[in-house]
Structures are given as C-alpha cells and as structure tokens.
Design a protein around this motif. Sequence first.
Motif, PDB file in Angstrom:
ATOM      1  N   PHE A 104      12.768  23.624 -24.339  1.00  0.00           N
ATOM      2  CA  PHE A 104      14.211  23.837 -24.498  1.00  0.00           C
ATOM      3  C   PHE A 104      14.486  25.045 -25.383  1.00  0.00           C
ATOM      4  CE2 PHE A 104      14.084  19.544 -22.986  1.00  0.00           C
ATOM      5  CZ  PHE A 104      15.246  19.401 -22.249  1.00  0.00           C
ATOM      6  N   ASN A 136      16.451  25.544 -27.939  1.00  0.00           N
ATOM      7  CA  ASN A 136      16.394  25.375 -29.400  1.00  0.00           C
ATOM      8  C   ASN A 136      15.222  24.472 -29.801  1.00  0.00           C
ATOM      9  OD1 ASN A 136      17.250  22.929 -28.540  1.00  0.00           O
ATOM     10  ND2 ASN A 136      19.290  23.044 -29.428  1.00  0.00           N
ATOM     11  N   ALA A 158      14.604  21.459 -29.277  1.00  0.00           N
ATOM     12  CA  ALA A 158      14.989  20.050 -29.047  1.00  0.00           C
ATOM     13  C   ALA A 158      13.899  19.085 -29.508  1.00  0.00           C
ATOM     14  CB  ALA A 158      15.346  19.816 -27.575  1.00  0.00           C
ATOM     15  N   ASN A 195       5.956  14.149 -31.899  1.00  0.00           N
ATOM     16  CA  ASN A 195       6.707  14.959 -30.942  1.00  0.00           C
ATOM     17  C   ASN A 195       5.781  15.448 -29.835  1.00  0.00           C
ATOM     18  OD1 ASN A 195       9.669  15.947 -31.328  1.00  0.00           O
ATOM     19  ND2 ASN A 195       8.895  15.618 -33.409  1.00  0.00           N
ATOM     20  N   ALA A 237       7.294  22.909 -29.806  1.00  0.00           N
ATOM     21  CA  ALA A 237       8.010  22.548 -28.571  1.00  0.00           C
ATOM     22  C   ALA A 237       7.162  22.902 -27.347  1.00  0.00           C
ATOM     23  CB  ALA A 237       9.352  23.264 -28.513  1.00  0.00           C
ATOM     24  N   MET A 260      21.548  14.243 -31.549  1.00  0.00           N
ATOM     25  CA  MET A 260      20.516  14.331 -30.505  1.00  0.00           C
ATOM     26  C   MET A 260      21.119  14.827 -29.193  1.00  0.00           C
ATOM     27  SD  MET A 260      18.109  10.988 -31.064  1.00  0.00           S
ATOM     28  CE  MET A 260      16.827  11.572 -29.955  1.00  0.00           C
ATOM     29  N   ARG A 261      22.353  14.399 -28.910  1.00  0.00           N
ATOM     30  CA  ARG A 261      23.010  14.838 -27.676  1.00  0.00           C
ATOM     31  C   ARG A 261      23.284  16.344 -27.704  1.00  0.00           C
ATOM     32  NH1 ARG A 261      23.083  13.900 -22.887  1.00  0.00           N
ATOM     33  NH2 ARG A 261      23.779  11.744 -22.947  1.00  0.00           N
ATOM     34  N   THR A 308      21.968  18.659 -29.472  1.00  0.00           N
ATOM     35  CA  THR A 308      20.805  19.542 -29.637  1.00  0.00           C
ATOM     36  C   THR A 308      19.772  19.325 -28.519  1.00  0.00           C
ATOM     37  OG1 THR A 308      19.770  17.941 -31.120  1.00  0.00           O
ATOM     38  CG2 THR A 308      21.014  19.715 -32.154  1.00  0.00           C
ATOM     39  N   ASP A 309      20.206  18.744 -27.409  1.00  0.00           N
ATOM     40  CA  ASP A 309      19.358  18.566 -26.209  1.00  0.00           C
ATOM     41  C   ASP A 309      18.210  17.581 -26.412  1.00  0.00           C
ATOM     42  OD1 ASP A 309      20.797  20.279 -24.608  1.00  0.00           O
ATOM     43  OD2 ASP A 309      19.622  22.038 -25.151  1.00  0.00           O
ATOM     44  N   GLN A 310      18.188  16.847 -27.524  1.00  0.00           N
ATOM     45  CA  GLN A 310      17.073  15.913 -27.730  1.00  0.00           C
ATOM     46  C   GLN A 310      17.122  14.765 -26.718  1.00  0.00           C
ATOM     47  OE1 GLN A 310      16.199  14.795 -31.902  1.00  0.00           O
ATOM     48  NE2 GLN A 310      17.528  16.466 -32.493  1.00  0.00           N
ATOM     49  N   ASP A 331      18.258  15.045 -23.603  1.00  0.00           N
ATOM     50  CA  ASP A 331      17.708  15.616 -22.366  1.00  0.00           C
ATOM     51  C   ASP A 331      16.183  15.700 -22.468  1.00  0.00           C
ATOM     52  OD1 ASP A 331      20.139  15.872 -21.192  1.00  0.00           O
ATOM     53  OD2 ASP A 331      20.372  18.012 -21.586  1.00  0.00           O
ATOM     54  N   ALA A 332      15.694  16.050 -23.670  1.00  0.00           N
ATOM     55  CA  ALA A 332      14.243  16.155 -23.854  1.00  0.00           C
ATOM     56  C   ALA A 332      13.573  14.800 -23.623  1.00  0.00           C
ATOM     57  CB  ALA A 332      13.918  16.676 -25.247  1.00  0.00           C
TER      58      ALA A 332
END
Lengths: 258, 261
Positions: A90, A92, A94, A104, A154, B125-126, B128-130, B132-133
């Motif tokens: 992603f 940023n 994420a 992670n 990431a 989280m929403r 910052t795309d977390q 989606d991740a």
Amino acid sequence: MTTPLPKIRVRGLAKSFGEKRVLDGVDLDVPAGTSMVVIGGSGSGKSVLIKCILGLIEPDAGRIEIDGVDVLSLRPRKRRAVTARIGMLFQNGALFDSLPVWENVAFGLMAQKMVRRIEARARADEILGQLGLAASVGELFPAELSGGMQKRVALARAIAATPDILFFDEPTTGLDPIMGAVIDGLILDCVKRLGSTAVAITHDMASARRIGDAAAMLHGGRIVWSGPAASLLESGNPLVDQFTHGRREGPIRMELRA
Amino acid sequence: MNLPADVFAGIGRPVLGVCFTAGRLALFALDGLSHLLRPPFHFRRFGAALVEMAYFSLPVVALTAIFTGMVLALQSYTGFARFSAQGAVASVVVLSMTRELGPVLAGLMVAGRVGAATAAEIGTMRVTDQIDALSTLSTDPMKYLVAPRLLAGIVALPMLVVVADILGVFGGFIVSTASLGFNPTIYLHSTFTYLETMDVASGLIKAAVFGFLIALMGCYNGYTSRGGAQGVGHAATAAVVSASILILAFDYVLTQLFFAR
C-alpha cells in the motif's frame, strides 16, 4: 499460433463515485512474469483500478480475469482464494500499528497458510533479513520505524506468502531519491526471486523506468497509451509526453476543482 | 415553490436517512454476530478486547459505583425521613444498584471509555488502508476486528456490573453505618431480605445487552468512518453518543420486559 493467456486481463472496467466517473472502460493486459507500470495523474483512478482487481472495490461494469478466470463472477470464497495469491504494497504501508513488525510480516502466513507462530516468526526474520533489516527490528512497532523502513516492512509483508501477483501502490512516495532507488531495487529482486507478475502504479518516472518492463498511462478513465517502460520518455503520445516531462502546457488540463 | 411537497420532502429525507442507517447497522450487527459461529476464531483478539473492556474499565466503574451507592444511601435516608421510612434505605440501595444503576452507569462509563477508543482505532485503520490490508491478507475484517469485540462486550459488562453491584452496596453500607447510625448487622440483613435472584439477573442481562451495544456502535462508527482525522474524531463522538442513547432506550425496553405487570 495461440497468444499466451495474460496473467491479468481487464476489459471495459468502469467505476463511478456519485457523479464522478473514475474508470470509464479500462482495457489492460498484463502478461505473466511482466512488471507493468501504470502511470497517471493524481485522481486518475490508478488506485481504484488496483482495488477493483483486488476485490476491495466492486466495479460498476467490466470484466477482470486472472489466469483466464473472471473473478467478478466468482462466489466470495473462491474469489478470496484467487486474491489470496496477490500481495499488495500500500501507498502508506498500511502496517498494523497494534502489532509488532514481525507479526505484520508473518500475518499472511498465519492467516492464509496456517503457519504456527513460532515458525512464522522465524520466516519473518528471514524475510526481513532479505530486505536488509535486522531481526531485532521485528520486535519494534511500525510507529518506531522511519518511512523507508516502514516501506521495507510493508514489502516484506506483501511477499511473505510468496504471491503469484504483486501490486505496488506508489512504492516510492514520500521517500528520498536514494531510498526510493533502494526500494525499487528490492522490488525488482523480490519480483525476480518469486517469478511473480507485478503491477505498480506511480507518478515517479525514475521509479517507473527502473521497475517496469511495460507501462501504460491512465487518463480520463481509460488507458490512453501502453508500451515498453523504457520508451516512456519518448512515447510520441502527447498525453504521455506532457506527463512524463512534467509540462504545464499540453493536452492534459489539471482539474483545480473536485 | 410547492410548499406541501417541500414539507413532506423535509420530513421524508431524514426519516429515510434514519431507516437507511438502522438497516445498515442491523446488517452490520448480524454479519458481526454470524462470525462468532463460523471458524476460524480469533481467541487472541477476543482476549485482548476483554482485557481492554473489563480489566482496564474496572477503576472507573468501581469509583462510579461506590460513590453512587454512598449518595443513594444519603439521599434516600433524608428523603425517607419525611415519612419515617428510613428502614427501607438498605433495600432501596441494593435494588437500585442491581436493577438499574449498576448496569446503566457501568454501561455509560464503558461507552465513554471503550466506545470512543474502539471507534478511533478501527476508524484510523479504515482511513490508513489497514482494513483493506487485512482483506488482502485473506482475513475478513469483520471476523478479525468486529466479532471478538462484540463477544468481549457481551462478556465484559456483566463482569463489571457484578463488581459495581457489590461496591455500590458497600458504599451505601459505609455511609449508613458510619454516619447515619444504622446497625451493620441489621443493615446487611435488610439488604438481603428483599433481594431476589431476578433483581440481579435482570441487571446482568441488561449489562450484556449494553456491552453488545457499546461494542457494536464503536465498531460500526469506526468501520464506516471516512475522511481522515476529522472523520475519525466524528466516529469517536458518534460512537459514544449513539451508545449512550441506545443504553438508555434499551434500559427502558428491558425494564418494561422484566418488571411490567
């Protein structure tokens, strides 16, 4: 002679948000094993295109095939199985900020491949090492890392489950030119090592030419040009030329209002 | 200008908006609950949510309960003195705490503390795309983020209310025996003489419902938040306000259900 099946084939993809038509009939083929770079201005729908392929956004119309299978017609469980073969970096990062770095990285291994925590930890350390990060970084939380380190973590997370397809959303945004080149180098290494098909979206022309075999430009909701990434700066297409050379004057008019 | 049409449109638009939100919330709740029945289960996430909701809320709930019990004893003593009914103070304290004040005050305190934090965490989280991740890593965000919190809410609030009930009664006991001149043995005897199982059970059932509502509103507002930091702030506020209102509304409905003859 039959043409080899593209790894990813997109046909007539359309997506609107309210009145704004972001994708307006996108056609794109990504051959297996190719690194495709999609360029385009801010708000041109590059991220929306990737999110549609990943199943994060439902398109209004069109067809998305992965290995010849129309993923939009699949039941959710089968679609998840297809998208599980895709790794995503992603824009940023994420990264999950409530989890340490190693968790992670190992998240996909534990969730998708049911690898036990202790083995996942060892694998995470190994992948971090491949990307030039010490195993001790695994104990830190994402907020304790610099921007470049976050990008590397990431990337480690994206490749941990050895995906067939890798997506990179603006991989060098926010990094200095040297760190950008380092990240590009790591991306190239990973793609080659895994033998994956890669799709990267970027505005960074240096990055586009470094990581891309092929390139396409998205403008006005459509792919307006595609060709070898090496010819981006002398494509002969006025839209691509204006964009890649960063000229104010040309056929692309910047929308100053949303 | 068409005045009647404008009036109807002015009424209809917000009514439709409320119906739309209620429908979305109901589907969200059902989706979240359905994940409690389907594996895989995220026990680690449930444990973390339970500790956050129950253990870390303990001080604020305990303090609220003990002071409420003390005030209740004082107020009922001075009020009941007008018609010489001071002997009912112990029963009033225990019945008020177990049936009503324990679950409602614990619910409101936890809504303020946990509801806002949940909405802010999931909202961040929403944006910052977390979230989606999570999806790209073969993890259903509803299963990973929402379901464990809903279950933690249902389990945590009754636990907190048991503590609140005990401390509320204890607060009343301290004030009554130390400054109002009650005999400790007689006070405790009065406390338990008129207390029935249903008084405690109804409070615990209310607490489970309130815990679910707090978790649901925190998760829903966070999950649907949009627009960066401002959106996350709005989600946190909306989570607390909506959970508090729902707690009071459901308190009435449940009381009517349990005790109306």
